[in-house]
Design an enzyme around this catalytic site. Structure first.
Site, short mmCIF file in Angstrom:
data_model
loop_
_atom_site.label_atom_id
_atom_site.label_comp_id
_atom_site.label_asym_id
_atom_site.label_seq_id
_atom_site.Cartn_x
_atom_site.Cartn_y
_atom_site.Cartn_z
N CYS A 124 0.81 -1.17 0.14
CA CYS A 124 -0.04 -0.04 0.06
C CYS A 124 0.82 1.18 -0.05
O CYS A 124 0.37 2.34 -0.51
CB CYS A 124 -1.01 0.03 1.22
SG CYS A 124 -2.19 -1.20 1.13
N CYS A 134 13.91 5.90 -3.15
CA CYS A 134 12.54 5.92 -3.22
C CYS A 134 11.70 6.43 -1.65
O CYS A 134 12.39 7.42 -1.22
CB CYS A 134 12.07 4.17 -3.26
SG CYS A 134 12.49 3.44 -1.70
#
Lengths: 490, 157
Positions: free
Chosen positions: A298, A448
């Site tokens: 998620c 990231c």
């Protein structure tokens, strides 16, 4: 010699070619039945003991009378008689097992009657004939374990506590993050930064003081899973990663417990009940995990906030049904929910006759190394041996005379939240085909959100022969906290 | 593997039998109209018929159905186009799993349904089992409880 018809019960018909009766000749019942079993040797094991006596759970009737009341096997036969072979049906829970169980378990306390407040609290349950006082008592006596108290565990925990499930175990080790509140309705804004289990326990006990909330603040691993799961009647899988999902499945199969499974991805959800005693397990559906980087979490892919609410509530529904023993459990069925199309579909799941875990040919009899099985690094060592650079070191490197090429491996929507200036955006999945864009760089730093995907990307680049590749430790969120506080974290 | 199907009402009846007999074991016949269902993917039980528990002595943990009862039940069933497809019995204060005694006395082909009934007579789980023809294993069959047909029945497939 007399001719008699021998009636053979259904279980034994396959041994005589499938027919329900057969006409045979003989002087006595014994001669005819033994003749039959000599002609069909496979029958013998079912009718006679190894020393040749008629088995005690086989009865032979001559017309209307059991031959034990006549002359047993020596009972003479006349033309037209009917000999029936009838299985005696017996069994039971068993004296010895029973005694052992009774000895091992303390006598159950007499059921405490519900108080007036409890009768009122649960009145809408008590009105249902399928629940009633008996059902409510079953719920009070029940223990449910929620593995994960995130998007799925949060709504499930609220409904299970509201329903009066006596003991709710919670497994989690995270703290409440502001980004959780979009879907994890168990927590409130003042809870941000608190351990999830402390916040959850407080909230659930305020919702229903009659419920005992048992926190298990641990990483579920092969070393502790069986002990953590053992006391519970039903396990609800609300995990967000494959190693834990396989671990929960395998532990449930080994312990013989139902596993109420749910998973979510963006706008879609899946629900099933894996109970290997009555149907397939998760491994019958997915014998092996997908490649580690194929299914983002998620945190990477995003998720519609209401989606886990729907899926978690479906899981809670199944858990309550299992505890009450009512309705048709979602065993052998996979329910697919598409929130965008607003459609439910159902797939039939079959038990894999070769399942490594739950079939008669099972090859796995204990828990295994799940991170290795799923091809992901051990939790807590996300980088898994990949060289890392801290935000401060990166700052210094970018300011130096030979700055590294900074590659942002996140997806496009993430870049609109925060960015490190001068970075080259190449989503992780596109890296192998766009590797040419990096060949001229002397050194590369990939980043990231949190450092997990970039470690993976760095591993890919190292595998492709890049020598000087590092991953930003803690991702852009760590960078925002320690180097550039003007950036938001997410 | 053959899936065993029972209606919601039938399960309620079975639980009623188990409750009624508690603390003793109840037992009886499971009837189907499937014909020889061995090859079929499912085995639908359409009705159940209680039988007296003839176990000598401890009926709290043993059951036995007299052979004459089975013969009579088979004849009654045949007259109505049914067959005795298996047997049910309850396990008072014991899980709905076949015991060694169950396995020792089981026959292949038949479907065995076991109901657990809890400490204060509250019905618990239910399981369906079948003896492997080798007699080595009493294996669990998938058990489906069919909702009462009607407009509220969920679609499947």
């Amino acid at each position: 010699m007399a001719k008699a018809t021998v009636k053979v019960p259904q279980p034994l018909r396959p041994f005589i070619g499938g027919s329900p009766e057969i006409v045979l000749e003989g002087e006595t019942v014994g001669a005819i039945v033994r003749g039959l079993s000599n002609a069909h040797p496979a029958l013998r094991a079912h009718l006679f003991t190894t020393d040749g006596r008629l088995k005690s759970y086989v009865s032979i009737f001559l017309n209307e009378s059991e031959i034990r009341t006549l002359q047993r096997e020596a009972t003479p036969v006349s033309d037209g008689d009917v000999i029936s072979i009838v299985p005696a049906i017996a069994g039971g829970s068993g004296a010895n097992e029973h005694a052992r169980r009774r000895a091992a378990e303390p006598a159950a306390p007499a059921a405490t009657p519900f108080t007036a407040d409890e009768l009122k609290r649960y009145s809408r349950h008590l009105l249902l004939p399928e629940v009633g006082v008996k059902g409510q008592r079953l719920l009070r006596r029940a223990k449910v374990l929620l593995v994960g108290t995130g998007g799925l565990g949060a709504p499930a925990a609220l409904y299970l506590a509201a329903a009066g499930v006596g003991e709710i175990g919670l497994v989690d080790f995270d703290r409440v993050d502001l980004s959780n509140l979009q879907r994890q309705v168990l927590y409130t804004t003042p809870d941000v930064g608190r351990p999830k289990l402390a916040a959850a326990k407080e909230r659930l006990e305020r919702l229903n003081p009659g419920v005992a909330v048992v926190p298990h603040e641990v990483h579920l691993t092969s070393a502790n899973a069986l002990d953590v799961l053992r006391p519970y009647d039903v396990v609800l899988d609300g995990t967000d990663n494959f190693p834990t999902r396989y671990l929960v499945n395998d532990a449930c199969v080994l312990l013989g417990k139902p596993n109420v499974y749910g998973s979510i991805y963006r706008f879609e959800g899946q629900v099933s009940v894996f109970d290997a005693r009555h149907g397939p397990c998760y491994r019958c559906l997915y014998p092996e995990p997908p490649p580690a980087d194929l299914v983002p979490s998620c945190a990477e892919a995003g998720v519609l906030g209401v989606l886990p609410g729907v899926v978690g509530a479906l899981q809670a529904t199944e858990a309550v049904k299992l505890l009450l023993g009512i309705g048709e459990p979602l065993v052998g069925r996979l329910l697919l929910y598409d929130a965008l199309a607003m459609r439910f579909r159902e797939l039939t799941l079959r038990k894999d006759p070769e399942c490594a875990l739950c079939s008669p040919h099972a090859t796995q009899t204990g828990l295994i190394d799940y991170p290795a099985f799923c091809g992901v690094p051990e939790p807590g060592t996300e980088a898994g041996g990949v060289p890392e650079v801290t935000p401060e070191e990166l700052r210094a490197a970018l300011d130096s005379s030979e700055p590294p090429l900074l590659v942002d491996v996140r997806e496009a929507p993430e870049r609109s939240i925060s960015n490190i200036a001068g970075s080259l955006p190449i989503p992780k999945g596109e890296l192998p085909e766009r590797v040419d864009e990096l060949t001229r760089a002397r050194s590369v730093v990939v980043y990231c959100r949190s450092g997990v995907r970039s470690a993976d990307a760095a591993r890919t680049l190292l595998g492709l022969g890049f020598a000087n590749v590092r991953s930003l430790k803690g991702g852009i969120n760590a960078w925002a906290e320690r180097v550039d506080p003007s950036l938001p974290t997410y | 593997m053959t899936a065993v199907e029972l209606s919601e009402d039938l399960v309620r009846n079975l639980r009623g039998f188990a409750e009624g007999a508690y603390p003793e074991e109840c037992c009886g016949f499971l009837l189907s109209t499937d014909g020889d269902g061995r090859a079929a993917a499912r085995c639908r039980i359409v009705d159940a018929e209680p039988a007296p528990n003839e176990a000598e002595g401890e009926r709290r943990r043993r059951f036995a159905i007299a052979p004459g009862e089975l013969r009579a039940a088979e004849e009654r069933a045949a007259r109505r186009g049914r067959e005795v497809r298996g047997f049910y019995h309850s396990h008072p204060d014991h899980p709905a799993r076949p015991s060694q005694i169950d396995q020792d006395h089981a026959w292949p082909w038949y479907t065995y349904v076991v109901l657990s009934i809890g400490l204060d007579g509250i019905p618990g789980e239910i399981g369906a089992f079948e003896l492997d023809p080798s007699r080595r294993e009493f294996r669990a069959l998938p058990l489906r409880v069919l909702p009462r047909p009607g407009p509220s029945a969920p679609a499947s497939g």
